[in-house]
Scaffold this active site. Structure first.
Site, PDB file in Angstrom:
ATOM      1  N   ILE A 186      -5.510   3.051  -1.840  1.00 37.80           N
ATOM      2  CA  ILE A 186      -6.380   1.892  -1.968  1.00 37.80           C
ATOM      3  C   ILE A 186      -5.534   0.792  -2.590  1.00 37.80           C
ATOM      4  O   ILE A 186      -4.776   1.047  -3.531  1.00 37.80           O
ATOM      5  CB  ILE A 186      -7.626   2.209  -2.830  1.00 37.80           C
ATOM      6  CG1 ILE A 186      -8.543   0.986  -2.945  1.00 37.80           C
ATOM      7  CG2 ILE A 186      -7.239   2.719  -4.211  1.00 37.80           C
ATOM      8  CD1 ILE A 186      -9.854   1.282  -3.672  1.00 37.80           C
ATOM      9  N   SER A 187      -5.633  -0.407  -2.060  1.00 37.91           N
ATOM     10  CA  SER A 187      -4.766  -1.503  -2.516  1.00 37.91           C
ATOM     11  C   SER A 187      -5.051  -1.926  -3.950  1.00 37.91           C
ATOM     12  O   SER A 187      -6.150  -1.741  -4.464  1.00 37.91           O
ATOM     13  CB  SER A 187      -4.960  -2.730  -1.620  1.00 37.91           C
ATOM     14  OG  SER A 187      -4.500  -2.506  -0.326  1.00 37.91           O
ATOM     15  N   GLN A 188      -4.056  -2.552  -4.537  1.00 40.44           N
ATOM     16  CA  GLN A 188      -4.227  -3.217  -5.823  1.00 40.44           C
ATOM     17  C   GLN A 188      -5.355  -4.245  -5.679  1.00 40.44           C
ATOM     18  O   GLN A 188      -5.448  -4.935  -4.652  1.00 40.44           O
ATOM     19  CB  GLN A 188      -2.913  -3.903  -6.193  1.00 40.44           C
ATOM     20  CG  GLN A 188      -2.940  -4.707  -7.465  1.00 40.44           C
ATOM     21  CD  GLN A 188      -1.703  -5.581  -7.594  1.00 40.44           C
ATOM     22  OE1 GLN A 188      -1.082  -5.914  -6.589  1.00 40.44           O
ATOM     23  NE2 GLN A 188      -1.353  -5.958  -8.799  1.00 40.44           N
ATOM     24  N   ARG A 209     -15.503  -0.332  -7.679  1.00 43.33           N
ATOM     25  CA  ARG A 209     -14.241   0.189  -7.144  1.00 43.33           C
ATOM     26  C   ARG A 209     -14.035   1.666  -7.471  1.00 43.33           C
ATOM     27  O   ARG A 209     -13.414   2.398  -6.697  1.00 43.33           O
ATOM     28  CB  ARG A 209     -13.064  -0.640  -7.667  1.00 43.33           C
ATOM     29  CG  ARG A 209     -11.731  -0.335  -6.967  1.00 43.33           C
ATOM     30  CD  ARG A 209     -10.662  -1.340  -7.394  1.00 43.33           C
ATOM     31  NE  ARG A 209      -9.458  -1.221  -6.586  1.00 43.33           N
ATOM     32  CZ  ARG A 209      -8.369  -0.530  -6.928  1.00 43.33           C
ATOM     33  NH1 ARG A 209      -8.352   0.109  -8.095  1.00 43.33           N
ATOM     34  NH2 ARG A 209      -7.315  -0.491  -6.143  1.00 43.33           N
ATOM     35  N   LEU A 236       0.791  -1.214   0.000  1.00 46.22           N
ATOM     36  CA  LEU A 236       0.000   0.000   0.000  1.00 46.22           C
ATOM     37  C   LEU A 236       0.828   1.271   0.000  1.00 46.22           C
ATOM     38  O   LEU A 236       0.280   2.365  -0.021  1.00 46.22           O
ATOM     39  CB  LEU A 236      -0.896  -0.002   1.242  1.00 46.22           C
ATOM     40  CG  LEU A 236      -1.870  -1.162   1.328  1.00 46.22           C
ATOM     41  CD1 LEU A 236      -2.672  -1.052   2.596  1.00 46.22           C
ATOM     42  CD2 LEU A 236      -2.772  -1.187   0.130  1.00 46.22           C
TER      43      LEU A 236
END
Length: 249
Positions: free
Chosen positions: A96-98, A70, A13
């Protein structure tokens, strides 16, 4: 396995080079008005190419990623990048994470519909929304008030009535609703918090990145006979877990 390790390392992150690149791309990008239909197309492609083809095969998890928008969880000027294969900044030096790492950590918990989940590090609220599609009740804590309040409003707008958001110190857990069937932590303390261990139900699972700012491992804990069995999964890089003063735990 080597490619998987590289993937998980890159999904951390705290990737300022990628974030900086995203911001540079925005300046020249012509895509400013994307239809909901196009977002849905990109979302389905994300699930197929980034998640399913990398080994996530649980149908219920895949369906949750197909459903959750998303692009609603990223800043307005980054929406066109929402379904790309990398993290994105959401403000307050947080990302925001992958998508893949969200799916990987979710699958590792082996969740059931009846589970009660604790998430530490609400961020944008995206991981909480995915969990909300999978489980009866989700409790999520964010230490940065602006992010926590924004996520709370968005999750309410999206009608996630089974998600409860709290602004507070995630290191302490949420004793009032313990014990939990599963705990997911999306920020990295230098050691596993004892409060979270104690709030894990017998038979419960916790996935958490542990280590220093530049050397962390994703760890899966299972509670059996009141003992915690620990499995180091892969090296990762997440933002550090901090206390209310900003000091790293």
């Amino acid at each position: 396995m080597k490619n998987l390790k590289i993937t998980l390392l890159l999904v951390g992150l705290f990737l300022f080079p990628i974030i900086g690149l995203a911001n540079d791309v925005i300046k020249d990008d012509p895509e400013q008005n994307i239809s909901e239909t196009e977002f849905q197309t990109r979302r389905l492609e994300m699930v197929e190419k980034q998640i399913r083809k990398r080994g996530i095969r649980d149908r219920v998890i895949l369906d949750s990623f197909r459903k959750v928008p998303r692009h609603r969880f990223v800043p307005e000027d980054l929406k066109y990048l929402a379904y790309n294969d990398h993290p994105l900044p959401i403000g307050e030096a947080q990302p925001i994470s992958q998508p893949y790492i969200v799916a990987f950590m979710t699958e590792a918990l082996n969740l059931s519909r009846s589970d009660k989940i604790l998430e530490i590090g609400t961020g944008s609220g995206y991981q909480a929304a995915i969990l909300g599609e999978l489980c009866d009740s989700v409790f999520t804590i964010e230490i940065i008030a602006s992010l926590g309040n924004r996520a709370k409003l968005l999750l309410e707008e999206l009608d996630y009535q089974n998600i409860k958001v709290k602004v507070g110190d995630g290191y302490l857990g949420w004793e009032a609703y313990a014990p939990f069937d599963a705990i997911i932590v999306t920020c990295a303390p230098t050691r596993e918090p004892s409060n979270l261990k104690n709030q894990l139900k017998e038979g419960g699972r916790m996935i958490i990145p542990v280590g220093s700012s530049y050397s962390q491992n994703l760890v899966l804990l299972r509670k059996a006979n009141n003992q915690l069995l620990e499995e180091k999964i892969l090296p990762v890089l997440f933002v550090p877990m901090v206390d209310p003063s900003g000091k790293k735990y």
